[in-house]
Design a protein around this motif. Structure first.
Motif, mmCIF file in Angstrom:
data_model
loop_
_atom_site.group_PDB
_atom_site.id
_atom_site.type_symbol
_atom_site.label_atom_id
_atom_site.label_comp_id
_atom_site.label_asym_id
_atom_site.label_seq_id
_atom_site.Cartn_x
_atom_site.Cartn_y
_atom_site.Cartn_z
ATOM 1 N N VAL A 74 51.254 -9.142 41.256
ATOM 2 C CA VAL A 74 51.168 -7.867 40.542
ATOM 3 C C VAL A 74 52.540 -7.216 40.438
ATOM 4 C CG1 VAL A 74 50.238 -5.523 40.626
ATOM 5 C CG2 VAL A 74 48.759 -7.465 41.150
ATOM 6 N N ALA A 75 53.354 -7.359 41.475
ATOM 7 C CA ALA A 75 54.672 -6.727 41.498
ATOM 8 C C ALA A 75 55.547 -7.224 40.352
ATOM 9 C CB ALA A 75 55.353 -6.984 42.837
ATOM 10 N N ARG A 76 55.371 -8.480 39.956
ATOM 11 C CA ARG A 76 56.166 -9.038 38.848
ATOM 12 C C ARG A 76 55.899 -8.257 37.567
ATOM 13 N NH1 ARG A 76 54.443 -14.800 38.191
ATOM 14 N NH2 ARG A 76 55.985 -15.283 39.792
ATOM 15 N N SER A 77 54.630 -8.073 37.246
ATOM 16 C CA SER A 77 54.263 -7.330 36.048
ATOM 17 C C SER A 77 54.628 -5.855 36.183
ATOM 18 C CB SER A 77 52.762 -7.476 35.779
ATOM 19 O OG SER A 77 52.341 -6.629 34.743
ATOM 20 N N ASP A 78 54.361 -5.270 37.348
ATOM 21 C CA ASP A 78 54.666 -3.846 37.558
ATOM 22 C C ASP A 78 56.141 -3.549 37.324
ATOM 23 O OD1 ASP A 78 52.046 -3.274 38.175
ATOM 24 O OD2 ASP A 78 52.360 -3.153 40.353
ATOM 25 N N ALA A 79 57.021 -4.442 37.789
ATOM 26 C CA ALA A 79 58.460 -4.227 37.650
ATOM 27 C C ALA A 79 58.876 -4.263 36.176
ATOM 28 C CB ALA A 79 59.231 -5.275 38.447
ATOM 29 N N ILE A 81 56.938 -3.623 33.563
ATOM 30 C CA ILE A 81 56.384 -2.441 32.900
ATOM 31 C C ILE A 81 57.204 -1.208 33.238
ATOM 32 C CG2 ILE A 81 54.395 -0.883 32.846
ATOM 33 C CD1 ILE A 81 52.603 -3.366 33.126
ATOM 34 N N ALA A 82 57.614 -1.078 34.495
ATOM 35 C CA ALA A 82 58.458 0.058 34.895
ATOM 36 C C ALA A 82 59.780 0.030 34.136
ATOM 37 C CB ALA A 82 58.703 0.026 36.402
ATOM 38 N N GLU A 83 60.344 -1.153 33.978
ATOM 39 C CA GLU A 83 61.594 -1.297 33.232
ATOM 40 C C GLU A 83 61.391 -0.896 31.773
ATOM 41 O OE1 GLU A 83 64.926 -4.595 33.535
ATOM 42 O OE2 GLU A 83 63.221 -5.354 32.374
ATOM 43 N N LEU A 84 60.279 -1.296 31.190
ATOM 44 C CA LEU A 84 59.962 -0.906 29.813
ATOM 45 C C LEU A 84 59.884 0.606 29.682
ATOM 46 C CD1 LEU A 84 58.978 -1.633 26.912
ATOM 47 C CD2 LEU A 84 56.660 -1.739 27.858
ATOM 48 N N HIS A 85 59.156 1.255 30.584
ATOM 49 C CA HIS A 85 59.010 2.710 30.537
ATOM 50 C C HIS A 85 60.340 3.424 30.755
ATOM 51 C CE1 HIS A 85 54.725 3.333 30.056
ATOM 52 N NE2 HIS A 85 54.450 2.468 31.019
ATOM 53 N N ASP A 86 61.242 2.780 31.479
ATOM 54 C CA ASP A 86 62.494 3.427 31.878
ATOM 55 C C ASP A 86 63.553 3.412 30.781
ATOM 56 O OD1 ASP A 86 63.825 4.849 33.883
ATOM 57 O OD2 ASP A 86 64.957 3.077 34.501
ATOM 58 N N HIS A 87 63.259 2.776 29.640
ATOM 59 C CA HIS A 87 64.228 2.684 28.557
ATOM 60 C C HIS A 87 63.698 3.342 27.284
ATOM 61 C CE1 HIS A 87 65.805 -0.295 31.373
ATOM 62 N NE2 HIS A 87 66.960 -0.169 30.748
ATOM 63 N N ASP A 88 64.621 3.797 26.461
ATOM 64 C CA ASP A 88 64.274 4.506 25.233
ATOM 65 C C ASP A 88 64.175 3.577 24.034
ATOM 66 O OD1 ASP A 88 64.608 7.220 26.496
ATOM 67 O OD2 ASP A 88 66.676 6.505 26.673
ATOM 68 N N VAL A 89 65.005 2.539 24.029
ATOM 69 C CA VAL A 89 65.063 1.595 22.908
ATOM 70 C C VAL A 89 64.904 0.181 23.461
ATOM 71 C CG1 VAL A 89 66.411 0.742 20.953
ATOM 72 C CG2 VAL A 89 66.638 3.140 21.671
ATOM 73 N N ILE A 90 64.033 -0.603 22.840
ATOM 74 C CA ILE A 90 63.808 -1.992 23.236
ATOM 75 C C ILE A 90 64.337 -2.887 22.123
ATOM 76 C CG2 ILE A 90 62.126 -3.656 24.096
ATOM 77 C CD1 ILE A 90 62.277 -0.947 25.656
ATOM 78 N N VAL A 91 65.325 -3.722 22.454
ATOM 79 C CA VAL A 91 65.919 -4.634 21.477
ATOM 80 C C VAL A 91 65.459 -6.055 21.792
ATOM 81 C CG1 VAL A 91 68.060 -5.561 20.510
ATOM 82 C CG2 VAL A 91 67.929 -3.134 21.170
ATOM 83 N N LEU A 92 64.821 -6.682 20.818
ATOM 84 C CA LEU A 92 64.336 -8.054 20.970
ATOM 85 C C LEU A 92 65.200 -8.965 20.111
ATOM 86 C CD1 LEU A 92 60.514 -7.356 20.484
ATOM 87 C CD2 LEU A 92 61.773 -7.375 22.630
ATOM 88 N N ALA A 93 66.009 -9.818 20.738
ATOM 89 C CA ALA A 93 66.804 -10.808 20.012
ATOM 90 C C ALA A 93 65.998 -12.093 19.978
ATOM 91 C CB ALA A 93 68.146 -11.011 20.699
ATOM 92 N N VAL A 94 65.554 -12.483 18.773
ATOM 93 C CA VAL A 94 64.497 -13.494 18.674
ATOM 94 C C VAL A 94 64.892 -14.661 17.765
ATOM 95 C CG1 VAL A 94 62.042 -13.840 18.246
ATOM 96 C CG2 VAL A 94 62.873 -11.564 18.848
ATOM 97 N N PRO A 95 65.066 -15.849 18.337
ATOM 98 C CA PRO A 95 65.176 -17.035 17.496
ATOM 99 C C PRO A 95 63.792 -17.452 17.003
ATOM 100 C CG PRO A 95 65.240 -17.682 19.795
ATOM 101 C CD PRO A 95 65.160 -16.181 19.773
ATOM 102 N N MET A 96 63.754 -18.245 15.960
ATOM 103 C CA MET A 96 62.467 -18.751 15.468
ATOM 104 C C MET A 96 62.306 -20.203 15.882
ATOM 105 S SD MET A 96 60.892 -19.005 11.586
ATOM 106 C CE MET A 96 60.196 -17.356 11.521
ATOM 107 N N THR A 118 49.736 -0.263 29.768
ATOM 108 C CA THR A 118 50.508 0.015 28.556
ATOM 109 C C THR A 118 49.615 0.230 27.324
ATOM 110 O OG1 THR A 118 50.795 -2.378 28.225
ATOM 111 C CG2 THR A 118 52.580 -1.180 29.356
ATOM 112 N N PHE A 119 48.338 -0.029 27.467
ATOM 113 C CA PHE A 119 47.359 0.327 26.444
ATOM 114 C C PHE A 119 45.999 0.428 27.113
ATOM 115 C CE2 PHE A 119 46.894 -4.250 26.631
ATOM 116 C CZ PHE A 119 45.553 -4.477 26.396
ATOM 117 N N ARG A 120 45.068 1.067 26.448
ATOM 118 C CA ARG A 120 43.699 1.108 26.951
ATOM 119 C C ARG A 120 42.743 0.947 25.782
ATOM 120 N NH1 ARG A 120 41.119 6.143 26.362
ATOM 121 N NH2 ARG A 120 42.482 7.856 25.710
ATOM 122 N N TYR A 121 41.590 0.418 26.091
ATOM 123 C CA TYR A 121 40.570 0.228 25.070
ATOM 124 C C TYR A 121 39.750 1.507 24.905
ATOM 125 C CZ TYR A 121 41.578 -4.774 25.189
ATOM 126 O OH TYR A 121 42.203 -5.994 25.116
#
Length: 202
Positions: A74-79, A81-96, A118-121
């Motif tokens: 659980v700690a892997r996912s929690d960390a 998610i916490a990192e996601l919440h802690d930032h304002d902009v998320i940059v995804l550099a994506v090869p195809m 991060t979401f709920r039904y």
């Protein structure tokens, strides 16, 4: 006011990857601006395992009932998610890769897209719980796919981000990178110019 930016790279070509080169350009430009802090997570160098049943199941168990192994999973996912919440902009550099996103990036999404976190039904469908964020997709492709049915990446990424509540998404393409040297140079130049303009708006 500080703008915190999380940059995620996922190229198996490491420093030779064009998506990594776009990310590096973004980091160089954004990092030179006052009030911008950048965190870079390389999802290949620090690879996450594919999501398995034991890890998925550990999320469903009340915290006080988890075993040591389940708490570690659980700690892997929690960390992340916490990192996601802690930032304002998320940059995804994506090869195809084979018309899709890298499996390393999918493994990251599998950890941060958690019901109740991060979401709920709801009776009207999923409701995003990640608020006040924006995202940037830096897409590097050997062919030209944007705006066609072969571009499965862009809608997939926007759907996953949107499900978490991140609906403000900028997309910058560097396409046709395997279609000749002149085409590649022009596409990279155009993408870098677009990145420069986007950084000015951070």
């Amino acid at each position: 006011m500080t703008t915190r930016v999380l940059v995620l790279t996922a190229s198996i070509l490491a420093e030779n990857g064009q998506s990594k080169a776009l990310a590096d350009h973004f980091i160089d430009r954004a990092g030179a601006r006052d009030g911008v802090e950048i965190t870079h997570r390389d999802l290949v160098a620090d690879e996450l395992p594919h999501l398995g049943l034991a890890e998925l199941g550990s999320w469903q168990i009340p915290a006080e009932e988890r075993s040591d192994e389940q708490r570690e999973l659980v700690a892997r996912s929690d960390a992340l998610i916490a990192e996601l919440h802690d930032h304002d902009v998320i940059v995804l550099a994506v090869p195809m890769y084979n018309l899709g996103i890298p499996s390393q990036l999918k493994s990251w999404f599998d950890r941060v897209m958690r019901a109740g976190e991060t979401f709920r039904y709801t009776e009207n469908g999923p409701l995003g719980l990640v608020e006040g964020k924006r995202a940037v997709i830096l897409a590097a492709r050997g062919g030209q796919y944007a705006g066609t049915e072969k571009d499965t990446q862009t809608p997939h990424l926007k759907l996953m981000l949107g499900m978490m509540g991140i609906t403000e998404v900028d997309t910058i393409f560097a396409e046709g990178l395997n279609m000749g040297e002149s085409h590649r140079e022009a596409a990279i130049k155009e993408a870098r110019q677009a990145i420069d303009g986007l950084v000015e708006r951070l």
